[in-house]
Enzyme design. Structure first.
Site, short mmCIF file in Angstrom:
data_model
loop_
_atom_site.label_atom_id
_atom_site.label_comp_id
_atom_site.label_asym_id
_atom_site.label_seq_id
_atom_site.Cartn_x
_atom_site.Cartn_y
_atom_site.Cartn_z
N ASP A 121 0.81 -1.21 0.00
CA ASP A 121 0.00 0.00 0.00
C ASP A 121 0.85 1.26 0.00
OD1 ASP A 121 0.69 -0.92 2.64
OD2 ASP A 121 -0.58 0.64 3.46
N GLU A 188 -0.13 -1.29 5.76
CA GLU A 188 0.90 -0.80 6.69
C GLU A 188 0.71 0.68 7.00
OE1 GLU A 188 4.60 1.18 7.91
OE2 GLU A 188 3.50 1.44 6.02
#
Length: 490
Positions: A121, A188
């Site tokens: 991400d 994350e």
């Protein structure tokens, strides 16, 4: 009286001699390292693969149901296309739908596996469409020998770098003796409680014990401490915690013609000012002390005197490090406002004002104790203070530098980046690796990238995020060599 002066003088001279001796004995040792075998990589193909991954808008959301998962799915498909040997040899599991866990089975089941981490991400872009494709963040492009776009540094370069390394090793006929895991979380940037947490839970349920974990961490940078001109690679043996709290004030709404004596914005602003003027106390955690000790021989003699005698010059060193933002954050818990919200009409005094505070905690700083300190600093019952997130893992783990994992990472850095000094240190951000703590006593954080200190804020999470093609090729070489070196561990 004369005898007393002689005794005092002798004591002062003895102290001075001891202080100087501690500085003199810390001289640079010869750095002998065997260079790795030449690794031939196709820079154009590597760049193309990373560029395609950057163009996937893999933005996490707090609500799993709120995900627009197409780009994550497209990224998964891209991996299958670009890394055919990885996907025909390694097993791949989707965890929590969007995270990936690859298992490269080793020949010797008696050897503990290693686990390399990254995340898929990226943060949302704050850029408007009028900035054009060259600065849009997701329309990645190659220009000036750089690969530009979200994830170029944080953290798709690492994910792609690991996959490229494994693909190359498979192409060369390499089979590891010890099992290698590749773990790629999908959230994350918002805490990792969907991806990395469930990967850790899954491996723990299977009884997996790891030799070591490597996740993103400090890059290779220059001038990390005054007087050290050579590039330094800090291997994070611990990390700072990351928590959020909200400060809020509610009063009766009013009119600017006859304002309150204490409007909500004024009360909250005063609280923020108190917080800024009363920083948390500085202290030297074990990772920072070990960093000083490792870099001591490379410091100018004057600084060597100070840092070799921390017991004597502690207050001087604290003032020295507190003066620079990049070193100040190494020695204290930080509280900084990141969001402020109040009012919706310029002709009305708002009834409510809110601010979000980001806390970056030193290892072993208990969150509840930190919260109490914030309350004492503000000391205003009109200001409500509440946590905004649930505590999942306390960042108290400090990994040892006497482990085979640390020595292997250190050796690999010195092979691939021969001009670089290597030292343990404290990573000032929080990583997904904390969810793997039940599986190993050795968690390390390092990013095989070369960045100047002023570049960190400008590029990471910024509109100019980029990586040079040369640096990316070196990163792939690092991961490849690390897997090779780890395979020789006993």
């Amino acid at each position: 009286m004369g005898v007393i002066f002689v005794i005092i003088g002798s004591g002062v001279l003895a102290l001075a001699a001891a202080v100087l001796l501690r500085a003199v004995i810390h001289t640079p040792a010869k750095e002998m390292v065997e260079p790795p075998a030449e690794i031939a990589l196709d820079a154009k193909a590597l760049s193309t693969h990373l560029l395609q991954a950057i163009r996937m808008q893999t933005i996490p959301h707090g609500d799993r149901e709120g995900y627009l998962g197409e780009d994550f799915a497209f990224l998964h498909e891209l991996f299958e296309t670009d890394f055919p040997l990885v996907h025909s040899t390694l097993s791949r599991e989707k965890v929590w739908e969007y995270s990936l866990l690859y298992t490269w089975k080793g020949l010797d089941e008696r050897l503990k596996p290693i686990l390399l981490m990254g995340h898929l991400d990226v943060v949302p872009s704050e850029l408007s469409g009028e900035d054009g494709p060259s600065l849009s963040g997701y329309d990645g492009h190659i220009s000036g020998n750089y690969i530009w776009g979200k994830g170029a540094q944080d953290d798709k370069y690492a994910v792609l770098g690991m996959l490229e390394a494994v693909e190359k090793l498979l192409k060369d006929g390499f089979t590891p003796r010890r099992t290698v895991y590749l773990a790629f979380g999908h959230d994350e940037e918002i805490g990792g409680q969907g991806g990395a947490f469930h990967i850790g839970t899954l491996l723990h349920a299977r009884g997996v014990e790891l030799e070591y974990v490597l996740d993103e961490g400090p890059p290779i940078t220059e001038h990390i401490l005054p007087g050290i001109s050579r590039p330094v690679a800090l291997v994070g043996i611990a990390e700072k915690g990351n928590r959020y709290i909200e400060l809020s004030v509610e009063v009766e709404p009013g009119h600017p013609v006859i304002p309150h004596q204490d409007p909500a914005i004024s009360i909250l602003s005063n609280a923020l000012y108190k917080l800024a003027q009363n920083p948390f106390p500085a202290r030297f955690e074990k990772p920072v002390r070990q960093m000083f000790r490792s870099l001591l021989p490379r410091m100018p003699f004057g600084d060597r005197i100070l840092f070799a005698n921390l017991w004597l010059f502690d207050p001087v060193i604290r003032r020295k490090l507190s003066a620079l933002p990049r070193t100040n954050t190494l020695i204290r818990t930080i509280a900084v406002p990141t969001m402020f919200k109040a009012g919706s009409d310029g002709n009305t005094l708002p009834a409510k004002a809110q601010a979000m505070i980001n806390l970056r905690l030193l290892p072993h700083d208990n969150f509840h104790e930190v919260l109490k300190r914030v309350e004492l600093i503000i000391n205003d019952p009109r200001v409500r203070i509440k946590p905004l997130d649930e505590l999942t893992v306390e960042n108290t783990m400090v990994s040892g530098t006497d482990s085979t994992g640390y020595r292997t990472i250190e050796w690999t850095i010195r092979q691939v980046f021969p001009e670089t000094l290597v030292a343990p240190g404290l990573f000032i951000s929080e990583t997904d690796s904390r969810y793997l703590a039940p599986l190993t006593a050795s968690i390390f954080r390092f990013s095989p990238l070369k960045l100047r200190p002023e570049s960190l804020q400008r590029y990471v999470h910024g509109k100019e995020e980029k990586i040079s093609i040369e640096d990316y090729v070196q990163a792939v070489k690092f991961y490849l060599q690390l897997i090779r070196n780890s395979d020789s561990l006993e």
